[in-house]
Scaffold this motif. Structure first.
Motif, PDB file in Angstrom:
ATOM      1  N   MET A  48      64.510  47.956  24.050  1.00 17.23           N
ATOM      2  CA  MET A  48      64.119  46.656  24.101  1.00 17.23           C
ATOM      3  C   MET A  48      62.794  46.325  23.421  1.00 17.23           C
ATOM      4  O   MET A  48      62.605  45.391  22.988  1.00 17.23           O
ATOM      5  CB  MET A  48      63.878  46.200  25.813  1.00 17.23           C
ATOM      6  CG  MET A  48      65.323  46.534  26.401  1.00 17.23           C
ATOM      7  SD  MET A  48      65.118  45.884  28.169  1.00 17.23           S
ATOM      8  CE  MET A  48      64.162  47.254  28.922  1.00 17.23           C
ATOM      9  N   LEU A  49      61.800  47.382  23.524  1.00 11.74           N
ATOM     10  CA  LEU A  49      60.776  47.293  22.716  1.00 11.74           C
ATOM     11  C   LEU A  49      60.798  47.244  21.323  1.00 11.74           C
ATOM     12  O   LEU A  49      60.206  46.342  20.662  1.00 11.74           O
ATOM     13  CB  LEU A  49      59.650  48.393  23.305  1.00 11.74           C
ATOM     14  CG  LEU A  49      59.181  48.584  24.298  1.00 11.74           C
ATOM     15  CD1 LEU A  49      58.325  49.820  24.975  1.00 11.74           C
ATOM     16  CD2 LEU A  49      58.018  47.026  24.866  1.00 11.74           C
ATOM     17  N   ALA A  50      62.007  47.978  20.728  1.00 12.06           N
ATOM     18  CA  ALA A  50      62.239  47.622  19.343  1.00 12.06           C
ATOM     19  C   ALA A  50      62.622  46.440  19.039  1.00 12.06           C
ATOM     20  O   ALA A  50      62.400  45.843  18.050  1.00 12.06           O
ATOM     21  CB  ALA A  50      63.061  48.918  18.921  1.00 12.06           C
ATOM     22  N   GLY A  51      63.561  46.086  20.047  1.00  9.38           N
ATOM     23  CA  GLY A  51      64.234  44.559  19.757  1.00  9.38           C
ATOM     24  C   GLY A  51      62.843  43.470  19.699  1.00  9.38           C
ATOM     25  O   GLY A  51      63.021  42.585  19.141  1.00  9.38           O
ATOM     26  N   HIS A  52      61.990  43.669  20.652  1.00  5.63           N
ATOM     27  CA  HIS A  52      60.916  42.845  20.908  1.00  5.63           C
ATOM     28  C   HIS A  52      60.256  42.822  19.742  1.00  5.63           C
ATOM     29  O   HIS A  52      59.719  41.677  18.960  1.00  5.63           O
ATOM     30  CB  HIS A  52      60.049  43.309  21.899  1.00  5.63           C
ATOM     31  CG  HIS A  52      58.851  42.139  22.332  1.00  5.63           C
ATOM     32  ND1 HIS A  52      57.911  42.284  21.729  1.00  5.63           N
ATOM     33  CD2 HIS A  52      58.924  41.142  23.279  1.00  5.63           C
ATOM     34  CE1 HIS A  52      56.884  41.204  22.213  1.00  5.63           C
ATOM     35  NE2 HIS A  52      57.681  40.800  23.175  1.00  5.63           N
ATOM     36  N   ALA A  53      59.813  43.844  18.896  1.00  7.22           N
ATOM     37  CA  ALA A  53      59.154  43.887  17.575  1.00  7.22           C
ATOM     38  C   ALA A  53      59.769  43.305  16.423  1.00  7.22           C
ATOM     39  O   ALA A  53      59.414  42.808  15.630  1.00  7.22           O
ATOM     40  CB  ALA A  53      58.750  45.332  17.303  1.00  7.22           C
ATOM     41  N   ALA A  54      61.298  43.650  16.515  1.00  3.00           N
ATOM     42  CA  ALA A  54      62.046  43.431  15.254  1.00  3.00           C
ATOM     43  C   ALA A  54      62.951  42.253  15.285  1.00  3.00           C
ATOM     44  O   ALA A  54      63.003  41.442  14.467  1.00  3.00           O
ATOM     45  CB  ALA A  54      62.943  44.562  14.843  1.00  3.00           C
ATOM     46  N   GLU A  55      63.288  41.691  16.508  1.00  4.37           N
ATOM     47  CA  GLU A  55      64.237  40.523  16.515  1.00  4.37           C
ATOM     48  C   GLU A  55      63.719  39.109  17.077  1.00  4.37           C
ATOM     49  O   GLU A  55      64.458  38.027  16.741  1.00  4.37           O
ATOM     50  CB  GLU A  55      65.293  40.988  17.730  1.00  4.37           C
ATOM     51  CG  GLU A  55      66.068  42.184  17.315  1.00  4.37           C
ATOM     52  CD  GLU A  55      66.783  42.105  16.072  1.00  4.37           C
ATOM     53  OE1 GLU A  55      67.227  41.057  15.611  1.00  4.37           O
ATOM     54  OE2 GLU A  55      67.091  43.267  15.504  1.00  4.37           O
ATOM     55  N   LEU A  56      62.466  39.220  17.578  1.00  8.55           N
ATOM     56  CA  LEU A  56      62.165  37.822  18.152  1.00  8.55           C
ATOM     57  C   LEU A  56      61.069  37.201  17.004  1.00  8.55           C
ATOM     58  O   LEU A  56      60.373  37.619  16.429  1.00  8.55           O
ATOM     59  CB  LEU A  56      61.235  38.078  19.486  1.00  8.55           C
ATOM     60  CG  LEU A  56      61.671  38.706  20.544  1.00  8.55           C
ATOM     61  CD1 LEU A  56      60.812  39.003  21.922  1.00  8.55           C
ATOM     62  CD2 LEU A  56      63.206  37.832  20.980  1.00  8.55           C
ATOM     63  N   ALA A  57      61.672  35.919  17.149  1.00  5.43           N
ATOM     64  CA  ALA A  57      60.610  34.934  15.948  1.00  5.43           C
ATOM     65  C   ALA A  57      59.446  34.896  16.574  1.00  5.43           C
ATOM     66  O   ALA A  57      58.455  34.800  15.696  1.00  5.43           O
ATOM     67  CB  ALA A  57      61.604  33.570  15.928  1.00  5.43           C
ATOM     68  N   ASP A  58      59.026  34.632  17.510  1.00  6.25           N
ATOM     69  CA  ASP A  58      58.166  34.457  18.540  1.00  6.25           C
ATOM     70  C   ASP A  58      57.675  35.416  19.545  1.00  6.25           C
ATOM     71  O   ASP A  58      57.893  35.060  20.865  1.00  6.25           O
ATOM     72  CB  ASP A  58      57.661  32.922  19.161  1.00  6.25           C
ATOM     73  CG  ASP A  58      56.122  32.768  19.441  1.00  6.25           C
ATOM     74  OD1 ASP A  58      55.509  33.525  19.097  1.00  6.25           O
ATOM     75  OD2 ASP A  58      55.966  31.575  19.867  1.00  6.25           O
TER      76      ASP A  58
END
Length: 185
Positions: A48-58
């Protein structure tokens, strides 16, 4: 997102994404919902943290404490404000007992209006005992992942844990079937 919108999700609602992984849904839901209205659980907080860093526009729209490690469907730290929950492609990997645990524990959320979840189904008891080829070719099993379940078993567990169910006829990836569960009062 389309099924959540059809289920009535609005920007002011609070969404719990169960088995969120790398925030495949989260990257869309976080942009749609008001800031801080998305919560995610998964057996791996690192993913989830990796997704937070890589996937979220903001990324600022999603506080890191909304990404919760939860291997047991106890939803630790998830606030009672949750109005909608989704578990897409979670229970095909975990089976009926874990679905029952999740349904039981989600009843602790007093504002929860709807839970959407997917499973693989076998058409009858005879075929459920055997490996079963789903319509897209994936082979599911009664006793190992990917699991298939019987619709009547899901319906009974939902009834026992305080939910009414609606089965969607929408065709989903890999032959999964979506159910919408609504808490009974």
């Amino acid at each position: 997102m389309a099924v959540l919108l059809e289920a009535g999700l609005r920007p002011n609602h609070h969404l719990l994404d169960i088995g969120a992984g790398s925030l495949r849904l989260g990257c869309k839901a976080v942009e749609y919902l008001e800031p801080g209205h998305y919560w995610a659980t998964d057996a791996s907080r690192e993913i989830m943290l990796a997704g937070h860093a890589a996937e979220l526009a903001d990324p600022a729209r999603l506080p890191l404490d909304h990404l919760i490690l939860d291997r047991d469907f106890t939803f630790p730290g998830v606030p009672p404000v949750i109005t909608h929950a989704i578990a897409f492609a979670v229970f095909p990997h975990l089976g009926l007992a874990r679905l029952q645990t999740a349904l039981t524990n989600l009843r602790d959320f007093p504002m929860l209006e709807k839970l959407l979840f997917t499973v693989f189904l076998a058409p009858d008891l005879t075929l459920a005992a055997l490996p079963f080829r789903q319509r897209d070719g994936v082979v599911t099993h009664r006793a190992k992942a990917p699991y298939h379940l019987l619709a009547e078993d899901i319906e009974q567990i939902a009834l026992d844990t305080g939910w009414s169910l609606n089965r969607s006829e929408t065709l989903l990836p890999r032959g999964q079937v979506m159910f919408t569960a609504t808490p009974t009062k």
